[in-house]
Design a protein around this motif. Structure first.
Motif, mmCIF file in Angstrom:
data_model
loop_
_atom_site.group_PDB
_atom_site.id
_atom_site.type_symbol
_atom_site.label_atom_id
_atom_site.label_comp_id
_atom_site.label_asym_id
_atom_site.label_seq_id
_atom_site.Cartn_x
_atom_site.Cartn_y
_atom_site.Cartn_z
ATOM 1 N N THR A 44 0.805 -1.213 0.000
ATOM 2 C CA THR A 44 0.000 0.000 0.000
ATOM 3 C C THR A 44 0.841 1.266 0.000
ATOM 4 O O THR A 44 0.374 2.310 -0.411
ATOM 5 C CB THR A 44 -0.958 0.030 1.204
ATOM 6 O OG1 THR A 44 -0.188 -0.083 2.396
ATOM 7 C CG2 THR A 44 -1.957 -1.101 1.115
ATOM 8 N N SER A 45 2.096 1.192 0.480
ATOM 9 C CA SER A 45 2.971 2.361 0.420
ATOM 10 C C SER A 45 4.430 1.919 0.391
ATOM 11 O O SER A 45 4.784 0.866 0.914
ATOM 12 C CB SER A 45 2.732 3.292 1.604
ATOM 13 O OG SER A 45 3.164 2.697 2.807
ATOM 14 N N PHE A 46 5.260 2.749 -0.245
ATOM 15 C CA PHE A 46 6.683 2.452 -0.385
ATOM 16 C C PHE A 46 7.404 3.788 -0.458
ATOM 17 O O PHE A 46 7.138 4.592 -1.344
ATOM 18 C CB PHE A 46 6.912 1.635 -1.660
ATOM 19 C CG PHE A 46 8.328 1.199 -1.866
ATOM 20 C CD1 PHE A 46 8.865 0.188 -1.089
ATOM 21 C CD2 PHE A 46 9.117 1.776 -2.835
ATOM 22 C CE1 PHE A 46 10.171 -0.240 -1.285
ATOM 23 C CE2 PHE A 46 10.422 1.356 -3.041
ATOM 24 C CZ PHE A 46 10.939 0.348 -2.266
ATOM 25 N N GLN A 47 8.295 4.055 0.513
ATOM 26 C CA GLN A 47 9.034 5.307 0.551
ATOM 27 C C GLN A 47 10.515 5.013 0.735
ATOM 28 O O GLN A 47 10.886 4.069 1.435
ATOM 29 C CB GLN A 47 8.553 6.177 1.709
ATOM 30 C CG GLN A 47 7.093 6.580 1.615
ATOM 31 C CD GLN A 47 6.643 7.220 2.898
ATOM 32 O OE1 GLN A 47 6.503 6.540 3.909
ATOM 33 N NE2 GLN A 47 6.427 8.531 2.871
ATOM 34 N N VAL A 48 11.359 5.858 0.127
ATOM 35 C CA VAL A 48 12.809 5.710 0.242
ATOM 36 C C VAL A 48 13.417 7.091 0.465
ATOM 37 O O VAL A 48 12.998 8.070 -0.161
ATOM 38 C CB VAL A 48 13.422 5.080 -1.029
ATOM 39 C CG1 VAL A 48 14.933 4.974 -0.910
ATOM 40 C CG2 VAL A 48 12.815 3.712 -1.296
ATOM 41 N N THR B 208 14.184 12.785 0.298
ATOM 42 C CA THR B 208 13.240 11.839 -0.285
ATOM 43 C C THR B 208 13.711 11.446 -1.682
ATOM 44 O O THR B 208 14.062 12.308 -2.482
ATOM 45 C CB THR B 208 11.838 12.478 -0.379
ATOM 46 O OG1 THR B 208 11.430 12.864 0.922
ATOM 47 C CG2 THR B 208 10.831 11.504 -0.954
ATOM 48 N N ALA B 209 13.744 10.151 -1.948
ATOM 49 C CA ALA B 209 14.109 9.645 -3.272
ATOM 50 C C ALA B 209 12.838 9.426 -4.089
ATOM 51 O O ALA B 209 11.803 9.039 -3.540
ATOM 52 C CB ALA B 209 14.887 8.337 -3.147
ATOM 53 N N ARG B 210 12.926 9.659 -5.372
ATOM 54 C CA ARG B 210 11.777 9.458 -6.258
ATOM 55 C C ARG B 210 11.550 7.970 -6.467
ATOM 56 O O ARG B 210 12.468 7.233 -6.824
ATOM 57 C CB ARG B 210 12.018 10.146 -7.587
ATOM 58 C CG ARG B 210 10.846 10.024 -8.510
ATOM 59 C CD ARG B 210 11.061 10.802 -9.776
ATOM 60 N NE ARG B 210 9.907 10.587 -10.629
ATOM 61 C CZ ARG B 210 9.903 10.764 -11.918
ATOM 62 N NH1 ARG B 210 10.986 11.190 -12.514
ATOM 63 N NH2 ARG B 210 8.832 10.532 -12.611
ATOM 64 N N VAL B 211 10.331 7.515 -6.215
ATOM 65 C CA VAL B 211 9.955 6.115 -6.381
ATOM 66 C C VAL B 211 8.874 6.046 -7.457
ATOM 67 O O VAL B 211 7.897 6.791 -7.405
ATOM 68 C CB VAL B 211 9.409 5.512 -5.068
ATOM 69 C CG1 VAL B 211 8.951 4.082 -5.274
ATOM 70 C CG2 VAL B 211 10.451 5.605 -3.962
ATOM 71 N N THR B 212 9.062 5.170 -8.436
ATOM 72 C CA THR B 212 8.047 4.956 -9.463
ATOM 73 C C THR B 212 7.727 3.469 -9.525
ATOM 74 O O THR B 212 8.523 2.630 -9.132
ATOM 75 C CB THR B 212 8.530 5.439 -10.847
ATOM 76 O OG1 THR B 212 9.758 4.773 -11.176
ATOM 77 C CG2 THR B 212 8.744 6.941 -10.861
ATOM 78 N N ARG C 29 10.984 1.284 -8.866
ATOM 79 C CA ARG C 29 12.296 1.807 -9.251
ATOM 80 C C ARG C 29 12.549 3.047 -8.404
ATOM 81 O O ARG C 29 11.654 3.887 -8.244
ATOM 82 C CB ARG C 29 12.311 2.175 -10.723
ATOM 83 C CG ARG C 29 13.631 2.744 -11.189
ATOM 84 C CD ARG C 29 13.598 2.908 -12.670
ATOM 85 N NE ARG C 29 13.725 1.576 -13.251
ATOM 86 C CZ ARG C 29 14.652 1.237 -14.128
ATOM 87 N NH1 ARG C 29 15.497 2.129 -14.550
ATOM 88 N NH2 ARG C 29 14.714 0.014 -14.586
ATOM 89 N N VAL C 30 13.768 3.156 -7.868
ATOM 90 C CA VAL C 30 14.130 4.283 -7.012
ATOM 91 C C VAL C 30 15.250 5.063 -7.680
ATOM 92 O O VAL C 30 16.246 4.483 -8.118
ATOM 93 C CB VAL C 30 14.595 3.792 -5.619
ATOM 94 C CG1 VAL C 30 15.050 4.959 -4.764
ATOM 95 C CG2 VAL C 30 13.491 3.011 -4.941
#
Length: 66
Positions: A2-6, A18-22, A29-30
């Motif tokens: 439901t969520s993914f943050q890096v 904050t890294a861009r996550v797609t 992909r980070v």
């Protein structure tokens, strides 16, 4: 999931960006920072799934930039 943050750090975790996550589902992909050759990069990942399971992990000096 439901969520993914890096987040990434180039100062051993003193500050985080904050890294861009797609992506979606099981395919993400980070975008990692452009760091100087030999500079250590630290990573922090936080993910949560349906049903309440999840992970929050920090790795100081996960890799050295090439």
């Amino acid at each position: 999931m439901t969520s993914f943050q890096v987040w990434t750090s180039t100062d051993d975790g003193a500050t985080w960006k904050t890294a861009r996550v797609t992506g979606a589902g099981d395919n993400y992909r980070v975008e990692l920072p452009k760091a100087a050759a030999g500079q250590p990069v630290s990573l922090r990942v936080k993910a949560a799934a349906n049903g309440g399971s999840g992970i929050d992990q920090t790795i100081i000096r996960a890799y050295n930039a090439g």
